[in-house]
Design a protein around this motif. Structure first.
Motif, mmCIF file in Angstrom:
data_model
loop_
_atom_site.group_PDB
_atom_site.id
_atom_site.type_symbol
_atom_site.label_atom_id
_atom_site.label_comp_id
_atom_site.label_asym_id
_atom_site.label_seq_id
_atom_site.Cartn_x
_atom_site.Cartn_y
_atom_site.Cartn_z
ATOM 1 N N SER A 5 0.815 -1.212 0.000
ATOM 2 C CA SER A 5 0.000 0.000 0.000
ATOM 3 C C SER A 5 0.850 1.265 0.000
ATOM 4 O O SER A 5 0.463 2.265 -0.610
ATOM 5 C CB SER A 5 -0.970 0.000 1.180
ATOM 6 N N VAL A 6 2.008 1.246 0.645
ATOM 7 C CA VAL A 6 2.878 2.429 0.636
ATOM 8 C C VAL A 6 3.374 2.698 -0.782
ATOM 9 O O VAL A 6 3.344 3.838 -1.252
ATOM 10 C CB VAL A 6 4.056 2.274 1.626
ATOM 11 N N PHE A 9 0.530 4.107 -2.768
ATOM 12 C CA PHE A 9 0.271 5.478 -2.364
ATOM 13 C C PHE A 9 1.313 6.410 -2.961
ATOM 14 O O PHE A 9 0.978 7.452 -3.530
ATOM 15 C CB PHE A 9 0.266 5.566 -0.831
ATOM 16 N N GLN A 29 4.752 6.868 6.571
ATOM 17 C CA GLN A 29 4.339 6.436 5.237
ATOM 18 C C GLN A 29 3.194 5.437 5.337
ATOM 19 O O GLN A 29 2.218 5.521 4.582
ATOM 20 C CB GLN A 29 5.506 5.798 4.484
ATOM 21 N N ALA A 33 -0.568 5.899 3.951
ATOM 22 C CA ALA A 33 -1.085 4.921 2.991
ATOM 23 C C ALA A 33 -2.398 4.319 3.489
ATOM 24 O O ALA A 33 -3.332 4.118 2.705
ATOM 25 C CB ALA A 33 -0.044 3.833 2.731
ATOM 26 N N TRP A 36 -5.053 6.842 2.991
ATOM 27 C CA TRP A 36 -5.348 6.903 1.552
ATOM 28 C C TRP A 36 -6.293 5.766 1.147
ATOM 29 O O TRP A 36 -7.277 5.990 0.449
ATOM 30 C CB TRP A 36 -4.031 6.826 0.783
#
Length: 71
Positions: A5-6, A9, A29, A33, A36
């Motif tokens: 996911s990071v 993102f 981070q 993420a 997000w």
């Protein structure tokens, strides 16, 4: 192999914001993420945009998350 996911993102951010977030600690981070992903899941306007342009919906959600962080 799917991106985490990071990484997803970071890919949704504009280059300047990507550099800023990329230099942040990993836990920050990951927090951004997660926010997000929540934004993408919760906002019905983004659902409509996602049908038209998934990349645009991801970029808009990323912008919103960073705007909230900077407020």
């Amino acid at each position: 192999m799917p991106m985490d996911s990071v990484a997803r993102f970071l890919a949704a951010l504009n280059p300047e914001d990507r550099q800023t977030v990329d230099s942040a600690p990993r836990d920050e981070q990951e927090r951004l993420a997660a926010a997000w992903e929540s934004e993408l899941e919760a906002d019905t306007e983004l659902d409509t945009l996602d049908e038209l342009s998934p990349a645009a919906a991801e970029a808009e959600a990323a912008r919103r998350v960073l705007d909230r962080r900077d407020s």
